[in-house]
Scaffold this active site. Sequence first.
Site, PDB file in Angstrom:
ATOM      1  N   ARG A 102       0.930  -1.055  -0.057  1.00 38.02           N
ATOM      2  CA  ARG A 102       0.011  -0.082  -0.134  1.00 38.02           C
ATOM      3  C   ARG A 102       0.754   1.313  -0.079  1.00 38.02           C
ATOM      4  NH1 ARG A 102      -4.648   0.446   4.164  1.00 38.02           N
ATOM      5  NH2 ARG A 102      -2.961   0.466   5.740  1.00 38.02           N
ATOM      6  N   THR A 106      -1.694   7.403  -0.348  1.00 34.87           N
ATOM      7  CA  THR A 106      -2.948   7.155  -1.203  1.00 34.87           C
ATOM      8  C   THR A 106      -3.771   6.147  -0.600  1.00 34.87           C
ATOM      9  OG1 THR A 106      -1.856   5.761  -2.778  1.00 34.87           O
ATOM     10  CG2 THR A 106      -1.756   8.008  -3.253  1.00 34.87           C
ATOM     11  N   ASP A 198       0.539  -3.386  12.194  1.00 34.74           N
ATOM     12  CA  ASP A 198       1.102  -3.892  10.817  1.00 34.74           C
ATOM     13  C   ASP A 198       1.380  -5.468  10.696  1.00 34.74           C
ATOM     14  OD1 ASP A 198       2.863  -4.324   8.495  1.00 34.74           O
ATOM     15  OD2 ASP A 198       2.665  -2.195   8.523  1.00 34.74           O
ATOM     16  N   ASP A 201       4.828  -6.368   9.218  1.00 35.61           N
ATOM     17  CA  ASP A 201       6.098  -5.889  10.094  1.00 35.61           C
ATOM     18  C   ASP A 201       5.953  -6.983  11.410  1.00 35.61           C
ATOM     19  OD1 ASP A 201       7.275  -3.886   9.037  1.00 35.61           O
ATOM     20  OD2 ASP A 201       6.016  -2.483   9.905  1.00 35.61           O
TER      21      ASP A 201
END
Length: 207
Positions: A102, A106, A198, A201
């Site tokens: 991603r 945006t 995340d 991660d």
Amino acid sequence: MINEVKHPLIEHKLSILRDKNTGTKEFRELAGEIATILCYEAMRDAKLDEYEVETPLQKTKVNKINEDRYAFVPILRAGMGMTQGIETLIPNAKIGVIGLYRNEETLKPVKYYYKVPRDIADRTVILLDPMLATGGSAIDAISMLKEDGVKDIKFLCIIAAPEGIKRIEEIHPDVEVYCAKIDEKLNDIGYILPGLGDAGDRIFGTK
Ligand code: PRP
Ligand code: URA
């Protein structure tokens, strides 16, 4: 259609997954274990072929899944954390990968890799990504698979946001989505709340 798979084992594993103090090794193991349970549920309608085998006592009819009918496609990176959990159920399925990340401003997915089995159009694809947030990544991955002729797609994710569910149901209403939990909402930078942070991660230990 969204299917939220409800099971005490899922609740239990999710509670550890959400905890920010859970380390990489345990996080990766739990993501795989939840994926196994989701896949078990997603394969309830799997077609069975009848065979005959001989037990030590007599011949009997048995039913088998034709593993050649399936392919797994994790969305890189985080989807890789679910793959091992699925392989234990259908070890002979082929595996493709779709690389997407991603754009942080945006929130639109950017494609960087696409490699799937040559006969993908003849297979049921089980698409994997732990997080369905805005839905952009899953929607683009599904569109790529459909462009390659895939007709039967199931999407497995661990956490789904209402925003992503709405979009995927609008754009790909034919795709069955299986998740471990529907969470509350997205925050203003596109992270799922309460979520688990995340996923990439945490699976790869990169932060
Ligand atoms: C995460 C996640 C999904 C995507 C979900 O990947 O694994 O692919 O975000 O968000 P969306 O529904 O808004 O598209 P990320 O872009 O962080 O890449 P990574 O797996 O390489 O960390
Ligand atoms: N991707 C993640 O890894 N986590 C989120 O909460 C949203 C997108």
